[in-house]
Design a protein around this motif. Structure first.
Motif, PDB file in Angstrom:
ATOM      1  N   VAL A 139       0.866  -1.176   0.000  1.00  0.00           N
ATOM      2  CA  VAL A 139       0.000   0.000   0.000  1.00  0.00           C
ATOM      3  C   VAL A 139       0.905   1.230   0.000  1.00  0.00           C
ATOM      4  O   VAL A 139       1.731   1.398   0.902  1.00  0.00           O
ATOM      5  N   ASP A 190      -0.402   7.111  -1.340  1.00  0.00           N
ATOM      6  CA  ASP A 190      -1.642   7.594  -1.956  1.00  0.00           C
ATOM      7  C   ASP A 190      -2.790   6.591  -1.828  1.00  0.00           C
ATOM      8  O   ASP A 190      -3.848   6.759  -2.420  1.00  0.00           O
ATOM      9  N   LYS A 191      -2.573   5.519  -1.058  1.00  0.00           N
ATOM     10  CA  LYS A 191      -3.544   4.450  -0.777  1.00  0.00           C
ATOM     11  C   LYS A 191      -3.731   3.490  -1.950  1.00  0.00           C
ATOM     12  O   LYS A 191      -4.582   2.610  -1.886  1.00  0.00           O
ATOM     13  N   GLU A 202      -2.893   0.243  -4.159  1.00  0.00           N
ATOM     14  CA  GLU A 202      -2.455  -1.064  -3.706  1.00  0.00           C
ATOM     15  C   GLU A 202      -1.921  -1.897  -4.862  1.00  0.00           C
ATOM     16  O   GLU A 202      -2.456  -1.851  -5.963  1.00  0.00           O
TER      17      GLU A 202
END
Length: 123
Positions: free
Chosen positions: A65, A68-69, A71
């Motif tokens: 992760v 910036d989130k 994945e």
């Protein structure tokens, strides 16, 4: 001793055995690279997640992760000689990351956790 007392002793022993078996069934992370809140140098990074029990490497999961989130699912390396480890690698640039792992113990219990870490530039 009476039959009733033997049976009661048996039930207590059986309950203790079952409780200890279920407690040891969960895969607990015992060591990792990167370390929890650790720092790594940018570039190609080999990562290792070691557990207290054997892991089903084919049905476990490691997700990178980014800050910036976003994945990315990372491939788990085939590692037959170390059945209690999940190994992977990634090319990382400086920034903050989290590894989100999901380990499936061979008895079917799933455990999950996060390992946040920082990557710094090469000097």
């Amino acid at each position: 001793m009476s039959l009733r007392r033997h049976f009661g002793t048996f039930l207590v022993a059986a309950a203790c055995t079952l409780a200890s078996m279920s407690a040891s069934a969960h895969a607990i992370l015992t060591d990792s690279t990167p370390k929890l809140n650790g720092t790594l140098v940018a570039g190609h990074v080999d990562m290792m997640f070691k557990y207290n029990s054997k892991i089903d490497q084919h049905r476990s999961r490691i997700v990178l992760v980014k800050a910036d989130k976003s994945e990315t699912v990372l491939s788990i390396a085939a590692n037959g000689s170390k059945p209690n480890e999940l190994d992977t690698s990634a090319d990382l640039t400086p920034g903050n990351y989290t590894i989100r792992w999901q380990a499936l113990a061979l008895d079917g219990h799933i455990t999950r956790g996060d390992v946040p870490f920082t990557v710094v530039a090469k000097q």
